[in-house]
Design an enzyme around this catalytic site. Structure first.
Site: not given
Ligand code: IPE
Ligand code: IPE
Ligand code: MG
Length: 251
Positions: A26, A43, A137
């Site tokens: 995240d 990303h 792995l």
């Molecule tokens: C969780 O991240 C899902 C992934 C990393 C794939 P999100 O950014 O979607 O989670 P929330 O919405 O903050 O809980």
């Molecule tokens: C995690 O990063 C990737 C996915 C959920 C696909 P985020 O896109 O949720 O990044 P933040 O949380 O908005 O910074």
């Molecule tokens: Mg996120």
């Protein structure tokens, strides 16, 4: 099918190096925002952290690495971001699969692949088949994955195979149908990006997993950050319901 220890049915053997690490990657969007870049740049940069994390896990002897790439709730994001993430998954897998195979990694995807386009679904299936016999792995990507979906699909498939269980079943009947039936339960869970929640990741499998949260954003997560998480894990006492005294008395 290999059977693994269930943390609630028996006491698992915990090793110094976690056998299975599961990570919620995240913070990509915030990483990009800090640099005045579009979210998708975060990303894109996150793929590098995936590569580094896989490599470091291989180096230190982790056997299973599971990364949450797209949740069943991430469809709620803007259309453009969702389609970028799908394209990125395709291009990264297409580019990396030869190396993954050469490195003797076993590649798996968990999640509901039904909504994915045919090209991506085919690439995933081919990658899984090609690497199925590898002995290094096991690298799992959770895509369109939700912990609740997993438990429900397992119950549906179990009852389809065994209608006689409708009147009553237990953990041992259900767990072979869960999508991670080929792996032990995670020893260590890591979430980057500062949030302290599970966000519908491996709800069943995280029952006794050690949880570690770091403010480091996923694109900044490197081998030093992973070592810190493992050091925190190594300082924990995994009691699985017992007392400290009992643990000390166990040879
Ligand atoms: C969780 O991240 C899902 C992934 C990393 C794939 P999100 O950014 O979607 O989670 P929330 O919405 O903050 O809980
Ligand atoms: C995690 O990063 C990737 C996915 C959920 C696909 P985020 O896109 O949720 O990044 P933040 O949380 O908005 O910074
Ligand atoms: Mg996120």
């Amino acid at each position: 099918m290999a059977q693994f220890q269930s943390s609630t049915c028996e006491i698992p053997n915990a090793k110094a190096i976690p056998s299975h690490i599961a990570i919620i990657m995240d913070g990509n969007g915030r990483w990009a925002k800090q640099r005045m870049l579009p979210r998708i740049a975060g990303h894109q940069r996150g793929v590098k952290s995936v590569r580094n994390t896989v490599r470091h896990c291989v180096e230190i002897g982790v056997e299973y690495l599971t990364l949450f790439a797209f949740s069943s709730e991430n469809w709620r994001r803007p259309k453009d971001e969702v389609s970028f993430l799908m394209t990125l998954f395709y291009s990264a897998l297409d580019r990396e699969i030869d190396q993954i195979h050469k490195d003797n990694l076993r590649f798996r995807v968990i999640g509901d692949l039904a909504p994915f386009n045919a090209k991506l679904a085919t690439l995933i299936k081919e990658a899984e088949l090609r690497t199925a016999g590898n002995t290094g792995l096991t690298f799992t990507i959770a895509a369109n994955y939700g912990g609740r979906w997993d438990i429900l699909q397992a119950a549906k498939r179990m009852l389809n195979d065994h209608p006689e269980l409708a009147g009553g079943f237990d953990e041992c009947h259900l767990s072979p149908y869960l999508s991670m039936n080929y792996a032990p339960e995670p020893d260590l869970f890591i979430r980057t990006g500062g949030e302290q929640r599970i966000s519908n990741f491996l709800l069943w499998q995280l029952a006794y997993t050690e949880l570690y949260f770091t403010d480091t954003l996923w694109p900044d997560f490197d081998s030093t950050a992973l070592d810190l998480a493992i050091a925190s894990y190594q300082a924990r006492e995994r009691r699985f319901g017992r007392t400290s005294e009992q643990l000390l008395a166990t040879p």
